[in-house]
Each structure stands twice: as structure tokens, then as C-alpha cells.
Motif scaffolding. Structure first.
Motif, PDB file in Angstrom:
ATOM      1  N   ASP A  10       7.196  86.565 -37.764  1.00 21.71           N
ATOM      2  CA  ASP A  10       5.754  86.504 -37.525  1.00 21.71           C
ATOM      3  C   ASP A  10       5.229  85.070 -37.557  1.00 21.71           C
ATOM      4  O   ASP A  10       4.029  84.850 -37.391  1.00 21.71           O
ATOM      5  N   GLU A  11       6.090  84.103 -37.786  1.00 15.99           N
ATOM      6  CA  GLU A  11       5.695  82.699 -37.810  1.00 15.99           C
ATOM      7  C   GLU A  11       5.642  82.152 -36.385  1.00 15.99           C
ATOM      8  O   GLU A  11       6.681  81.998 -35.730  1.00 15.99           O
ATOM      9  N   PRO A  12       4.447  81.861 -35.848  1.00 18.84           N
ATOM     10  CA  PRO A  12       4.288  81.480 -34.437  1.00 18.84           C
ATOM     11  C   PRO A  12       4.947  80.166 -34.040  1.00 18.84           C
ATOM     12  O   PRO A  12       5.190  79.947 -32.849  1.00 18.84           O
ATOM     13  N   LYS A  13       5.243  79.297 -34.971  1.00 12.64           N
ATOM     14  CA  LYS A  13       5.740  77.965 -34.612  1.00 12.64           C
ATOM     15  C   LYS A  13       7.029  78.023 -33.795  1.00 12.64           C
ATOM     16  O   LYS A  13       7.317  77.108 -33.014  1.00 12.64           O
ATOM     17  N   ASP A  14       7.823  79.101 -33.949  1.00 15.98           N
ATOM     18  CA  ASP A  14       9.099  79.206 -33.243  1.00 15.98           C
ATOM     19  C   ASP A  14       8.966  79.753 -31.828  1.00 15.98           C
ATOM     20  O   ASP A  14       9.915  79.666 -31.049  1.00 15.98           O
ATOM     21  N   TRP A  15       7.805  80.341 -31.499  1.00 25.74           N
ATOM     22  CA  TRP A  15       7.720  81.007 -30.197  1.00 25.74           C
ATOM     23  C   TRP A  15       6.366  80.897 -29.488  1.00 25.74           C
ATOM     24  O   TRP A  15       6.262  81.196 -28.305  1.00 25.74           O
ATOM     25  N   ASN A  17       4.387  78.590 -28.138  1.00 21.30           N
ATOM     26  CA  ASN A  17       4.191  77.773 -26.941  1.00 21.30           C
ATOM     27  C   ASN A  17       5.428  77.710 -26.052  1.00 21.30           C
ATOM     28  O   ASN A  17       5.551  76.807 -25.223  1.00 21.30           O
ATOM     29  N   TYR A  18       6.319  78.680 -26.201  1.00 26.45           N
ATOM     30  CA  TYR A  18       7.559  78.634 -25.430  1.00 26.45           C
ATOM     31  C   TYR A  18       7.420  79.399 -24.121  1.00 26.45           C
ATOM     32  O   TYR A  18       6.908  80.523 -24.097  1.00 26.45           O
ATOM     33  N   ASP A  19       7.900  78.797 -23.022  1.00 28.63           N
ATOM     34  CA  ASP A  19       7.832  79.414 -21.694  1.00 28.63           C
ATOM     35  C   ASP A  19       9.079  80.276 -21.483  1.00 28.63           C
ATOM     36  O   ASP A  19      10.142  79.770 -21.121  1.00 28.63           O
ATOM     37  N   VAL A  20       8.952  81.580 -21.680  1.00 28.39           N
ATOM     38  CA  VAL A  20      10.112  82.467 -21.574  1.00 28.39           C
ATOM     39  C   VAL A  20      10.606  82.609 -20.142  1.00 28.39           C
ATOM     40  O   VAL A  20      11.743  83.043 -19.910  1.00 28.39           O
ATOM     41  N   PHE A  21       9.759  82.271 -19.164  1.00 28.15           N
ATOM     42  CA  PHE A  21      10.168  82.378 -17.763  1.00 28.15           C
ATOM     43  C   PHE A  21      10.793  81.080 -17.247  1.00 28.15           C
ATOM     44  O   PHE A  21      11.336  81.048 -16.139  1.00 28.15           O
ATOM     45  N   TYR A  34      22.475  89.708 -22.068  1.00 25.20           N
ATOM     46  CA  TYR A  34      21.741  90.903 -22.504  1.00 25.20           C
ATOM     47  C   TYR A  34      20.896  90.598 -23.738  1.00 25.20           C
ATOM     48  O   TYR A  34      19.706  90.931 -23.793  1.00 25.20           O
ATOM     49  N   GLU A  35      21.511  89.955 -24.726  1.00 26.13           N
ATOM     50  CA  GLU A  35      20.793  89.620 -25.954  1.00 26.13           C
ATOM     51  C   GLU A  35      19.671  88.621 -25.660  1.00 26.13           C
ATOM     52  O   GLU A  35      18.576  88.723 -26.203  1.00 26.13           O
ATOM     53  N   GLN A  36      19.950  87.660 -24.794  1.00 27.18           N
ATOM     54  CA  GLN A  36      18.936  86.660 -24.456  1.00 27.18           C
ATOM     55  C   GLN A  36      17.690  87.305 -23.865  1.00 27.18           C
ATOM     56  O   GLN A  36      16.565  87.003 -24.273  1.00 27.18           O
ATOM     57  N   MET A  37      17.887  88.201 -22.901  1.00 21.71           N
ATOM     58  CA  MET A  37      16.742  88.828 -22.241  1.00 21.71           C
ATOM     59  C   MET A  37      15.978  89.732 -23.216  1.00 21.71           C
ATOM     60  O   MET A  37      14.752  89.803 -23.189  1.00 21.71           O
ATOM     61  N   LYS A  38      16.710  90.402 -24.083  1.00 23.15           N
ATOM     62  CA  LYS A  38      16.068  91.283 -25.055  1.00 23.15           C
ATOM     63  C   LYS A  38      15.162  90.492 -25.998  1.00 23.15           C
ATOM     64  O   LYS A  38      14.018  90.896 -26.266  1.00 23.15           O
ATOM     65  N   PHE A  39      15.647  89.355 -26.469  1.00 19.85           N
ATOM     66  CA  PHE A  39      14.885  88.589 -27.438  1.00 19.85           C
ATOM     67  C   PHE A  39      13.846  87.682 -26.768  1.00 19.85           C
ATOM     68  O   PHE A  39      12.859  87.302 -27.404  1.00 19.85           O
ATOM     69  N   ALA A  41      12.100  88.894 -24.398  1.00 18.81           N
ATOM     70  CA  ALA A  41      11.034  89.900 -24.313  1.00 18.81           C
ATOM     71  C   ALA A  41      10.303  90.013 -25.650  1.00 18.81           C
ATOM     72  O   ALA A  41       9.081  90.237 -25.684  1.00 18.81           O
ATOM     73  N   ASP A  42      11.020  89.848 -26.739  1.00 16.12           N
ATOM     74  CA  ASP A  42      10.407  89.848 -28.075  1.00 16.12           C
ATOM     75  C   ASP A  42       9.368  88.726 -28.152  1.00 16.12           C
ATOM     76  O   ASP A  42       8.231  88.936 -28.607  1.00 16.12           O
ATOM     77  N   ILE A  43       9.747  87.533 -27.676  1.00 16.34           N
ATOM     78  CA  ILE A  43       8.814  86.405 -27.672  1.00 16.34           C
ATOM     79  C   ILE A  43       7.582  86.735 -26.834  1.00 16.34           C
ATOM     80  O   ILE A  43       6.440  86.492 -27.241  1.00 16.34           O
ATOM     81  N   LEU A  44       7.819  87.268 -25.626  1.00 14.80           N
ATOM     82  CA  LEU A  44       6.715  87.547 -24.703  1.00 14.80           C
ATOM     83  C   LEU A  44       5.718  88.534 -25.299  1.00 14.80           C
ATOM     84  O   LEU A  44       4.499  88.354 -25.178  1.00 14.80           O
ATOM     85  N   MET A  45       6.205  89.569 -25.963  1.00 11.91           N
ATOM     86  CA  MET A  45       5.319  90.548 -26.587  1.00 11.91           C
ATOM     87  C   MET A  45       4.512  89.911 -27.721  1.00 11.91           C
ATOM     88  O   MET A  45       3.322  90.170 -27.869  1.00 11.91           O
ATOM     89  N   ARG A  46       5.164  89.063 -28.488  1.00 11.91           N
ATOM     90  CA  ARG A  46       4.469  88.380 -29.588  1.00 11.91           C
ATOM     91  C   ARG A  46       3.390  87.440 -29.035  1.00 11.91           C
ATOM     92  O   ARG A  46       2.277  87.373 -29.567  1.00 11.91           O
TER      93      ARG A  46
END
Length: 209
Positions: A10-15, A17-21, A34-39, A41-46
Motif C-alpha cells: 500500500d506504499e505508493p512510492k514504489d508504484w 508514478n510508474y508507467d506500466v505501459f 506471465y508474472e510480469q503482466m500479472k503484477f 496489472a496490480d500496479i495499474l489497479m492501485r
């Protein structure tokens, strides 16, 4: 709901301002696609939750197995693959050793927890990691002993570092056995922070045992 191997909290500093695309997050560089895309997506939802201002509940379950009454599991990956590897005699050693484990959760326990959280009204983003404390979870050698004994198979005596086992799979072991080195990723010696569920749902944590 996203797998317990996600490195994001839940700490925003890690995700935040990151551009997942645009690129793969540095914490995911060594993961499979597979793991990369799954996680990612975790960033994008957050990020979406933070931008839109709605409280997001994230649930991190370990490997899901069958219900608590029978333990029957139908999935072909995760724990099912672990059983297959042992049955075919492709795991004659103990990978990792006593510090490693294969955290699991019964599917009915997971379903009950998801339903319980649906009726709550969180005020902020919150992550629940549904993993038992390491000191009360089964160590991998003990789990392998139970599985192999139930199949009338001998219990391995030799322990091999997990990194060495993965290297063997990379250098041809995967081609010979037909099993990817990524199949060993569910075996871990990591610490998982389950303090939030202890605080909000202590009864649910007890049900994991």
C-alpha cells in the motif's frame, strides 16, 4: 485478487508514478512474462484507485488448492504441478531445504474471505496477504515427506539449493523433463507481511491453519 508473490504494498512510492505501459517495473525484471503482466496489472489497479479516490481492497492468496474437507484440487499448475513432478520421479531431491515452503490456501477459505471483505466499507487502500506465519507453516521437506509417503515413495535425503536446481533446469533440465524452471517459483523462503489480516480479520487468519 493478485498472487502473494506481488512485491507491491500500500506504499505508493514504489508504484504511484510508474508507467506500466512503457516498461516493466524494476522489481519484476527477473520474473516470467506471465508474472510480469500479472503484477503490472496490480500496479495499474492501485494507480487507478489512487487517482479516482476509491478505496481498493487487495487480496494476496498463496497457491490455491481444493476445499478444506477433501483437499481435492483440479488445477494443472501450482500445487498440482508439484504433485505431478513428485509422482513422475522428477524431484528426487529437496529443493531449497528447511527454510523453504510452499504456502497454500483452501479454495473455500479464500472464497469465504473474499465474500467477507465485500460486505466491509474500507476507508483507504488495504492489502491482505493470506499466508500463514512461517514458523507455523509446513517446511518444504515436511510437505514432501507427507506427499511422497502418501504415494508409497521414498523420501529424498539430499538437499540442493533452489538456485542450483533452477540453473539445472535452464541448462537442459526443462527440455528433458518438460517442466519449466518457472514451475519452481511457488517454492519460497520469503517473509510475507500478514499483519493487516491479523488486525482486521484474526478469525480468518486462524482458518488458514
Amino acid at each position: 485478487v493478485v498472487g502473494y508473490m506481488s512485491p507491491f504494498t500500500d506504499e505508493p512510492k514504489d508504484w504511484e508514478n510508474y508507467d506500466v505501459f512503457g516498461d516493466v517495473h524494476p522489481l519484476l525484471q527477473n520474473d516470467s512474462y506471465y508474472e510480469q503482466m500479472k503484477f503490472q496489472a496490480d500496479i495499474l489497479m492501485r494507480q487507478s484507485s489512487l487517482i479516482e479516490g476509491f478505496p481498493l481492497t487487495i487480496i494476496n492468496p498463496p497457491t490455491v488448492i481444493g476445499n478444506k474437507d477433501t483437499g481435492v484440487t483440479e488445477q494443472l499448475a501450482g500445487f498440482g504441478l508439484f504433485i505431478k513432478i513428485i509422482r513422475q520421479g522428477l524431484l528426487p531431491i529437496i529443493p531449497g531445504g528447511k527454510s523453504y515452503r510452499l504456502p497454500v490456501i483452501n479454495r473455500d477459505v479464500l472464497a469465504n474471505f473474499i465474500i467477507e471483505t465485500l460486505f466491509q466499507s474500507p476507508q483507504q487502500m488495504v492489502t491482505y496477504t493470506l499466508v500463514k506465519d512461517k514458523q507455523i507453516d509446513l517446511a518444504l521437506p515436511d510437505l514432501m515427506k507427507i506427499v511422497r509417503t502418501s504415494m508409497n515413495m521414498s523420501v529424498p535425503k539430499i538437499t540442493v539449493p533452489l538456485s542450483l536446481k533452477k540453473k539445472i533446469m535452464t541448462l537442459g533440465g526443462s527440455r528433458i523433463t518438460g517442466i519449466s524452471k518457472d514451475s519452481l517459483n511457488f517454492i519460497t523462503d520469503r517473509y510475507f507481511d500478514n499483519q493487516q489480516i491479523k488486525k482486521d480479520y484474526p478469525a480468518s487468519l486462524a482458518e488458514l491453519s
